[in-house]
Design an enzyme around this catalytic site. Structure first.
Site, PDB file in Angstrom:
ATOM      1  N   SER A  34      38.609  24.910-101.269  1.00 30.51           N
ATOM      2  CA  SER A  34      37.378  24.006-101.281  1.00 30.51           C
ATOM      3  C   SER A  34      38.104  22.681-102.184  1.00 30.51           C
ATOM      4  O   SER A  34      39.005  22.897-102.658  1.00 30.51           O
ATOM      5  CB  SER A  34      36.357  24.723-102.429  1.00 30.51           C
ATOM      6  OG  SER A  34      35.479  23.704-102.910  1.00 30.51           O
ATOM      7  N   TYR A  83      34.572  28.432-110.175  1.00 32.15           N
ATOM      8  CA  TYR A  83      34.861  28.580-108.937  1.00 32.15           C
ATOM      9  C   TYR A  83      36.072  27.727-108.412  1.00 32.15           C
ATOM     10  O   TYR A  83      36.868  27.883-107.562  1.00 32.15           O
ATOM     11  CB  TYR A  83      33.614  27.676-108.172  1.00 32.15           C
ATOM     12  CG  TYR A  83      33.415  27.826-106.926  1.00 32.15           C
ATOM     13  CD1 TYR A  83      33.356  28.737-105.879  1.00 32.15           C
ATOM     14  CD2 TYR A  83      33.578  26.396-106.201  1.00 32.15           C
ATOM     15  CE1 TYR A  83      33.220  28.780-104.639  1.00 32.15           C
ATOM     16  CE2 TYR A  83      33.804  26.284-104.780  1.00 32.15           C
ATOM     17  CZ  TYR A  83      33.563  27.749-103.978  1.00 32.15           C
ATOM     18  OH  TYR A  83      33.325  27.373-102.701  1.00 32.15           O
TER      19      TYR A  83
HETATM   20  N1  LIG Z   1      29.384  26.145 -97.991  1.00 31.66           N
HETATM   21  C1  LIG Z   1      30.237  25.127 -98.527  1.00 31.66           C
HETATM   22  O1  LIG Z   1      29.490  23.933 -99.135  1.00 31.66           O
HETATM   23  C2  LIG Z   1      31.414  25.490 -99.044  1.00 31.66           C
HETATM   24  C3  LIG Z   1      32.166  24.401 -99.399  1.00 31.66           C
HETATM   25  C4  LIG Z   1      33.606  24.630 -99.861  1.00 31.66           C
HETATM   26  C5  LIG Z   1      34.087  26.093 -99.586  1.00 31.66           C
HETATM   27  N2  LIG Z   1      33.413  26.888 -99.184  1.00 31.66           N
HETATM   28  C6  LIG Z   1      33.992  28.368 -98.926  1.00 31.66           C
HETATM   29  O2  LIG Z   1      33.518  28.631 -97.558  1.00 31.66           O
HETATM   30  C7  LIG Z   1      33.525  30.030 -97.542  1.00 31.66           C
HETATM   31  C8  LIG Z   1      32.356  30.323 -96.815  1.00 31.66           C
HETATM   32  O3  LIG Z   1      31.240  29.779 -97.470  1.00 31.66           O
HETATM   33  P1  LIG Z   1      29.769  29.742 -96.715  1.00 31.66           P
HETATM   34  O4  LIG Z   1      29.002  28.631 -97.252  1.00 31.66           O
HETATM   35  O5  LIG Z   1      29.926  29.967 -95.304  1.00 31.66           O
HETATM   36  O6  LIG Z   1      29.022  30.988 -97.599  1.00 31.66           O
HETATM   37  P2  LIG Z   1      28.056  32.209 -97.017  1.00 31.66           P
HETATM   38  O7  LIG Z   1      27.202  31.626 -95.970  1.00 31.66           O
HETATM   39  O8  LIG Z   1      27.457  32.680 -98.181  1.00 31.66           O
HETATM   40  O9  LIG Z   1      28.876  33.382 -96.220  1.00 31.66           O
HETATM   41  C9  LIG Z   1      29.701  34.118 -97.171  1.00 31.66           C
HETATM   42  C10 LIG Z   1      30.274  35.265 -96.422  1.00 31.66           C
HETATM   43  O10 LIG Z   1      31.071  35.969 -97.335  1.00 31.66           O
HETATM   44  C11 LIG Z   1      30.595  37.415 -97.166  1.00 31.66           C
HETATM   45  N3  LIG Z   1      30.607  37.820 -98.439  1.00 31.66           N
HETATM   46  C12 LIG Z   1      29.866  37.680 -99.569  1.00 31.66           C
HETATM   47  N4  LIG Z   1      30.380  38.603-100.479  1.00 31.66           N
HETATM   48  C13 LIG Z   1      31.259  39.385-100.192  1.00 31.66           C
HETATM   49  C14 LIG Z   1      32.056  40.356-100.941  1.00 31.66           C
HETATM   50  N5  LIG Z   1      31.779  40.889-102.017  1.00 31.66           N
HETATM   51  N6  LIG Z   1      32.965  40.869-100.107  1.00 31.66           N
HETATM   52  C15 LIG Z   1      33.184  40.462 -98.641  1.00 31.66           C
HETATM   53  N7  LIG Z   1      32.644  39.802 -98.160  1.00 31.66           N
HETATM   54  C16 LIG Z   1      31.633  38.895 -98.954  1.00 31.66           C
HETATM   55  C17 LIG Z   1      29.226  37.483 -96.406  1.00 31.66           C
HETATM   56  O11 LIG Z   1      29.165  38.529 -95.823  1.00 31.66           O
HETATM   57  P3  LIG Z   1      28.083  39.849 -96.060  1.00 31.66           P
HETATM   58  O12 LIG Z   1      26.911  39.323 -96.992  1.00 31.66           O
HETATM   59  O13 LIG Z   1      27.606  40.216 -94.608  1.00 31.66           O
HETATM   60  O14 LIG Z   1      29.030  40.863 -96.643  1.00 31.66           O
HETATM   61  C18 LIG Z   1      29.239  36.309 -95.847  1.00 31.66           C
HETATM   62  O15 LIG Z   1      29.640  36.330 -94.475  1.00 31.66           O
HETATM   63  C19 LIG Z   1      33.622  30.633 -98.909  1.00 31.66           C
HETATM   64  O16 LIG Z   1      34.954  30.966 -99.323  1.00 31.66           O
HETATM   65  C20 LIG Z   1      33.258  29.209 -99.709  1.00 31.66           C
HETATM   66  O17 LIG Z   1      33.669  29.344-101.172  1.00 31.66           O
HETATM   67  C21 LIG Z   1      32.217  26.768 -98.746  1.00 31.66           C
END
Ligand SMILES: NC(=O)c1ccc[n+]([C@@H]2O[C@H](COP(=O)([O-])OP(=O)(O)OC[C@H]3O[C@@H](n4cnc5c(N)ncnc54)[C@H](OP(=O)(O)O)[C@@H]3O)[C@@H](O)[C@H]2O)c1
Length: 271
Positions: A128, A141
């Site tokens: 991130s 985080y």
């Molecule tokens: N969105 C942003 O602004 C942003 C910015 C910077 C970095 N990121 C990073 O990008 C990545 C994806 O983010 P996103 O926004 O796409 O999040 P998201 O839409 O909430 O997706 C999270 C994914 O992680 C899985 N997950 C959640 N808890 C889990 C666990 N305990 N074990 C295994 N899998 C788990 C979920 O799958 P299930 O629910 O099917 O298990 C889901 O597919 C993350 O690492 C996040 O920190 C996001």
């Protein structure tokens, strides 16, 4: 056909990465905590169960991979968390590190021996921009994302001689709805409540206006296909300008800009 593992392939960035890799001809093993209940599964993705907070689930997933040669591991699954450092329960911080860091490292360790023997492999951690530009009330985080980046930037040197490339993609604000799923720890009578509420409201606003998960997936594809990866790929939140400012401005000036942008005072009166 190359095989890629994408953790957290059911939503947001992971789903977009899985879709992009399938379109590119990869065999994709996508993970979910409940792979039998995936809504709108992507045709071609081989969904498997994985809960990164549960060591038994990680073991079962790794055993299930068995001898399948893995060409690409994308450590994407993660959770967002916020709260004043004074009030973050240590159990919540531990859980976040298990999910965002230790689970990903365990998977990395599981795929490395076969990658080393084959003399090739690529590992991409989704970090991130908060690791490069930390923010108030996001300490736990930001620390997990700095940790996962630290593992990758250090291990690059030791893995390169074996043909293995490990890197980090740092997304900025991405409109995936992650902010609604963010765990929040700030008591109703917390002395930090006013600042916490201001910062998180601004952050949520930025995320709602953020770039798409598909744009992040394009950057991840670049990291998968570049002949040699960069140590970091940043995408979203005006990354090129922000990283340039970091190189040009003193840290204290950057901190002041950040505090102002998120509505934080430089001083609060003590009651
Ligand atoms: N969105 C942003 O602004 C942003 C910015 C910077 C970095 N990121 C990073 O990008 C990545 C994806 O983010 P996103 O926004 O796409 O999040 P998201 O839409 O909430 O997706 C999270 C994914 O992680 C899985 N997950 C959640 N808890 C889990 C666990 N305990 N074990 C295994 N899998 C788990 C979920 O799958 P299930 O629910 O099917 O298990 C889901 O597919 C993350 O690492 C996040 O920190 C996001």
């Amino acid at each position: 056909m190359n095989t890629a593992i994408v953790t957290g392939a059911t939503s947001g960035i992971g789903e977009a990465i899985a879709e992009t890799l399938i379109a590119r001809g990869f065999r994709v093993i996508g993970t979910s905590r409940n792979s039998s209940a995936v809504v709108d599964p992507i045709p071609g993705v081989d969904y498997r169960d994985l809960d990164l907070t549960d060591p038994a689930s990680i073991r079962a997933f790794v055993n299930g991979i068995g001898d399948t040669p893995i060409d690409v591991l994308i450590n994407n699954a993660g959770e967002s968390q916020c709260g004043p450092i004074e009030e973050l329960p240590i159990e919540a911080i531990t859980r976040l590190f298990q999910l965002n860091v230790f689970g990903a490292i365990e998977l990395t360790q599981a795929v490395l021996p076969a990658m080393r023997e084959r003399g090739r492999g690529r590992i991409i951690n989704i970090g991130s921009m908060l690791a490069s530009f930390p923010l108030a009330y996001r300490s736990s985080y930001a620390a997990t994302k700095a940790a996962i980046k630290g593992f990758a930037t250090a291990a690059r040197f030791e893995l390169e001689p074996y043909g293995i490339d490990i890197t980090t993609v740092e997304p900025g604000s991405i409109a995936t709805g992650l902010s609604a799923r963010r765990t929040k720890y700030c008591g109703p009578h917390s002395p930090y409540l006013r600042d916490f509420t201001t910062v998180i409201a601004r952050l949520d606003g930025k995320e709602a206006q953020g770039i798409s998960a598909e744009t992040v997936a394009k950057t991840v594809l670049r990291a998968v296909e570049d002949k040699k990866t960069l140590p970091i790929y940043a995408v979203g939140s005006n990354a090129p300008a922000v990283f340039l400012a970091q190189r040009l401005l003193p840290r204290t000036v950057l901190e002041k800009f950040t505090a102002r942008a998120y509505g934080l005072p430089s001083k609060r009166a003590v009651n």
